[in-house]
Motif scaffolding. Sequence first.
Motif, PDB file in Angstrom:
ATOM      1  N   LYS A 113     -79.361  35.351  43.164  1.00 36.07           N
ATOM      2  CA  LYS A 113     -79.167  33.926  43.408  1.00 36.07           C
ATOM      3  C   LYS A 113     -78.288  33.348  42.303  1.00 36.07           C
ATOM      4  N   TYR A 143     -79.579  35.252  49.654  1.00 31.10           N
ATOM      5  CA  TYR A 143     -80.366  34.537  50.666  1.00 31.10           C
ATOM      6  C   TYR A 143     -80.211  35.184  52.046  1.00 31.10           C
ATOM      7  N   PHE A 191     -87.421  27.267  50.996  1.00 33.23           N
ATOM      8  CA  PHE A 191     -87.264  28.018  49.756  1.00 33.23           C
ATOM      9  C   PHE A 191     -87.673  27.155  48.577  1.00 33.23           C
ATOM     10  N   ALA A 249     -79.384  28.041  48.295  1.00 32.44           N
ATOM     11  CA  ALA A 249     -80.125  28.147  49.548  1.00 32.44           C
ATOM     12  C   ALA A 249     -79.641  27.115  50.556  1.00 32.44           C
TER      13      ALA A 249
END
Length: 204
Positions: free
Chosen positions: A145, A151, A167, A178
């Motif tokens: 991330k 993701y 999330f 996200a």
Amino acid sequence: MKWILYDIGGVLEIVDDDDWPLSLHERWSARHELTVTELRARLHAAELPDMALRSGVADEYWRKLGAALGADSATIATMHSEFWDAYCGKANVELLDHARSLRDRAGLAILSNSGDGAREEEERRFGFASLFDPICYSHEQGIAKPDSGAYLTALRRMGASAEQVLFIDDHEEPVRGAEDCGIRAILHRDNETTIAAIETFLAT
């Protein structure tokens, strides 16, 4: 089916990911009679493998770290233990108990930037596999991330579409990552607010 996708450090674990690396380096530098700057220079020169994006490199990492500091095997074993104690912190019992209450209402999964060995250490300490599936670690997926691939890989492993997922992360960049993938996301600040957000998501 809706899914709740959790970060670990700072969410499921009570730990300050922005603070513990410096605290650990301060302890290690004092032990080896170095400044933090000198310690970090030695570690940089050692060309340690990237444990955040590669698996199976932990032995190489600790061997090179020990050589860089001139540390014996007992000292390295102590440092290894200190590293994982700092990395894992302690369980966020309230949030984990709430997650357990959701097992009949939602899928539960993890997406975490991680270090090689995290799965084993966190399973030993917290037993995450009994509650979350899948558990998506950056060192195993080779992507972290807020890269969109992290993701999208998690969505594939969950068998879910973006709109089915909420999330939760304690840093803004992963939350934005996200959202850029169409996943609803919240910034974790405290358990009460996060639990309320989860309940609202599941009720809509």
